[in-house]
Design a protein around this motif. Structure first.
Motif, PDB file in Angstrom:
ATOM      1  N   THR A 212     102.649 -21.056 -41.557  1.00 24.64           N
ATOM      2  CA  THR A 212     102.967 -21.784 -42.782  1.00 24.64           C
ATOM      3  C   THR A 212     103.710 -20.893 -43.769  1.00 24.64           C
ATOM      4  O   THR A 212     104.635 -21.338 -44.454  1.00 24.64           O
ATOM      5  CB  THR A 212     101.673 -22.316 -43.422  1.00 24.64           C
ATOM      6  OG1 THR A 212     100.957 -23.085 -42.461  1.00 24.64           O
ATOM      7  CG2 THR A 212     101.971 -23.176 -44.620  1.00 24.64           C
ATOM      8  N   SER A 213     103.352 -19.643 -43.837  1.00 24.48           N
ATOM      9  CA  SER A 213     104.021 -18.731 -44.779  1.00 24.48           C
ATOM     10  C   SER A 213     105.494 -18.544 -44.403  1.00 24.48           C
ATOM     11  O   SER A 213     106.358 -18.437 -45.280  1.00 24.48           O
ATOM     12  CB  SER A 213     103.302 -17.387 -44.844  1.00 24.48           C
ATOM     13  OG  SER A 213     103.399 -16.717 -43.611  1.00 24.48           O
ATOM     14  N   LYS A 214     105.798 -18.505 -43.110  1.00 31.66           N
ATOM     15  CA  LYS A 214     107.192 -18.384 -42.678  1.00 31.66           C
ATOM     16  C   LYS A 214     107.977 -19.642 -43.066  1.00 31.66           C
ATOM     17  O   LYS A 214     109.122 -19.557 -43.501  1.00 31.66           O
ATOM     18  CB  LYS A 214     107.287 -18.165 -41.168  1.00 31.66           C
ATOM     19  CG  LYS A 214     106.790 -16.828 -40.712  1.00 31.66           C
ATOM     20  CD  LYS A 214     107.753 -15.756 -41.129  1.00 31.66           C
ATOM     21  CE  LYS A 214     107.275 -14.425 -40.563  1.00 31.66           C
ATOM     22  NZ  LYS A 214     108.069 -13.321 -41.044  1.00 31.66           N
TER      23      LYS A 214
ATOM     24  N   GLN B 195     107.276 -21.622 -45.588  1.00 32.95           N
ATOM     25  CA  GLN B 195     107.432 -21.576 -47.043  1.00 32.95           C
ATOM     26  C   GLN B 195     108.576 -20.645 -47.430  1.00 32.95           C
ATOM     27  O   GLN B 195     109.379 -20.970 -48.310  1.00 32.95           O
ATOM     28  CB  GLN B 195     106.129 -21.118 -47.699  1.00 32.95           C
ATOM     29  CG  GLN B 195     105.041 -22.161 -47.681  1.00 32.95           C
ATOM     30  CD  GLN B 195     103.722 -21.613 -48.225  1.00 32.95           C
ATOM     31  OE1 GLN B 195     103.501 -20.404 -48.254  1.00 32.95           O
ATOM     32  NE2 GLN B 195     102.852 -22.522 -48.644  1.00 32.95           N
ATOM     33  N   GLN B 196     108.645 -19.499 -46.788  1.00 31.99           N
ATOM     34  CA  GLN B 196     109.722 -18.554 -47.078  1.00 31.99           C
ATOM     35  C   GLN B 196     111.084 -19.167 -46.736  1.00 31.99           C
ATOM     36  O   GLN B 196     112.053 -19.013 -47.480  1.00 31.99           O
ATOM     37  CB  GLN B 196     109.528 -17.254 -46.299  1.00 31.99           C
ATOM     38  CG  GLN B 196     108.387 -16.409 -46.790  1.00 31.99           C
ATOM     39  CD  GLN B 196     108.164 -15.193 -45.908  1.00 31.99           C
ATOM     40  OE1 GLN B 196     108.785 -15.047 -44.856  1.00 31.99           O
ATOM     41  NE2 GLN B 196     107.255 -14.320 -46.334  1.00 31.99           N
ATOM     42  N   LEU B 197     111.167 -19.853 -45.614  1.00 31.19           N
ATOM     43  CA  LEU B 197     112.399 -20.504 -45.197  1.00 31.19           C
ATOM     44  C   LEU B 197     112.808 -21.588 -46.193  1.00 31.19           C
ATOM     45  O   LEU B 197     113.979 -21.707 -46.555  1.00 31.19           O
ATOM     46  CB  LEU B 197     112.256 -21.088 -43.789  1.00 31.19           C
ATOM     47  CG  LEU B 197     113.491 -21.784 -43.219  1.00 31.19           C
ATOM     48  CD1 LEU B 197     114.639 -20.790 -43.095  1.00 31.19           C
ATOM     49  CD2 LEU B 197     113.160 -22.406 -41.877  1.00 31.19           C
ATOM     50  N   THR B 198     111.825 -22.354 -46.678  1.00 35.76           N
ATOM     51  CA  THR B 198     112.092 -23.412 -47.655  1.00 35.76           C
ATOM     52  C   THR B 198     112.598 -22.818 -48.967  1.00 35.76           C
ATOM     53  O   THR B 198     113.576 -23.306 -49.541  1.00 35.76           O
ATOM     54  CB  THR B 198     110.819 -24.243 -47.910  1.00 35.76           C
ATOM     55  OG1 THR B 198     110.364 -24.784 -46.669  1.00 35.76           O
ATOM     56  CG2 THR B 198     111.075 -25.354 -48.895  1.00 35.76           C
ATOM     57  N   ILE B 199     111.971 -21.772 -49.422  1.00 35.36           N
ATOM     58  CA  ILE B 199     112.389 -21.123 -50.673  1.00 35.36           C
ATOM     59  C   ILE B 199     113.793 -20.534 -50.518  1.00 35.36           C
ATOM     60  O   ILE B 199     114.653 -20.713 -51.389  1.00 35.36           O
ATOM     61  CB  ILE B 199     111.369 -20.052 -51.096  1.00 35.36           C
ATOM     62  CG1 ILE B 199     110.063 -20.722 -51.518  1.00 35.36           C
ATOM     63  CG2 ILE B 199     111.921 -19.178 -52.216  1.00 35.36           C
ATOM     64  CD1 ILE B 199     108.915 -19.761 -51.727  1.00 35.36           C
ATOM     65  N   PHE B 200     114.045 -19.861 -49.417  1.00 28.87           N
ATOM     66  CA  PHE B 200     115.359 -19.281 -49.162  1.00 28.87           C
ATOM     67  C   PHE B 200     116.437 -20.351 -49.133  1.00 28.87           C
ATOM     68  O   PHE B 200     117.504 -20.204 -49.743  1.00 28.87           O
ATOM     69  CB  PHE B 200     115.343 -18.494 -47.842  1.00 28.87           C
ATOM     70  CG  PHE B 200     116.684 -17.966 -47.452  1.00 28.87           C
ATOM     71  CD1 PHE B 200     117.231 -16.860 -48.103  1.00 28.87           C
ATOM     72  CD2 PHE B 200     117.421 -18.573 -46.446  1.00 28.87           C
ATOM     73  CE1 PHE B 200     118.478 -16.375 -47.750  1.00 28.87           C
ATOM     74  CE2 PHE B 200     118.670 -18.087 -46.092  1.00 28.87           C
ATOM     75  CZ  PHE B 200     119.196 -16.989 -46.740  1.00 28.87           C
ATOM     76  N   THR B 201     116.172 -21.452 -48.444  1.00 31.05           N
ATOM     77  CA  THR B 201     117.134 -22.553 -48.343  1.00 31.05           C
ATOM     78  C   THR B 201     117.401 -23.174 -49.712  1.00 31.05           C
ATOM     79  O   THR B 201     118.539 -23.473 -50.060  1.00 31.05           O
ATOM     80  CB  THR B 201     116.631 -23.620 -47.355  1.00 31.05           C
ATOM     81  OG1 THR B 201     116.380 -23.001 -46.089  1.00 31.05           O
ATOM     82  CG2 THR B 201     117.645 -24.734 -47.185  1.00 31.05           C
TER      83      THR B 201
END
Length: 138
Positions: free
Chosen positions: A5-7, A9-15
């Motif tokens: 889930t943390s990965k 979340q990081q992908l969503t924030i980066f995008t």
């Protein structure tokens, strides 16, 4: 294959950050393109040479603001440009309504209409040598 889930979340924030930066850059470049265009420059120069309009605004200083990109009054194609430019001075502000046409032979823009509408409702036709006019934007 499991993704944590943390990965995600990081992908969503980066995008989201990347998309926001892209939209901001595109907005900036579009405003810069409008500001540097010949039809925009001709209209602002006409405003600056009209003493009646400049006095009504309380300019100098004259501040030319960004064009509202989603305003239906703004339309530009290969041979016509109709734009609404927000302007302010020290006394008041308003909109500079302009219409320009490109000459197909010389490939230069010609200002056909330039009307300053102040917040108080007064309109000033910048192409009319007498200055004041009851012209309306169509």
């Amino acid at each position: 294959m499991r993704v944590s889930t943390s990965k995600l979340q990081q992908l969503t924030i980066f995008t989201t950050v990347l998309t926001g930066a892209g939209i901001g850059t595109m907005y900036y470049l579009m405003q810069k393109n409008f500001f540097n265009s010949e039809y925009h420059r001709l209209a602002v120069q006409r405003l600056e040479t009209c003493s009646v309009a400049m006095e009504s605004l309380g300019a100098p200083p004259l501040k030319v603001h960004n064009i509202h990109l989603f305003d239906r009054n703004n339309h530009v194609d290969h041979y016509t440009a109709q734009i609404k430019i927000p302007v302010t001075g020290s006394k008041t502000g308003g909109y500079l309504y302009t219409s320009s046409h490109r000459d197909p032979i010389t490939n230069r823009w010609n200002l056909k209409m330039a009307v300053l509408q102040l917040r108080e409702g007064q309109t000033i036709d910048l192409l009319n040598t007498q200055g004041l006019d009851t012209a309306v934007w169509q």
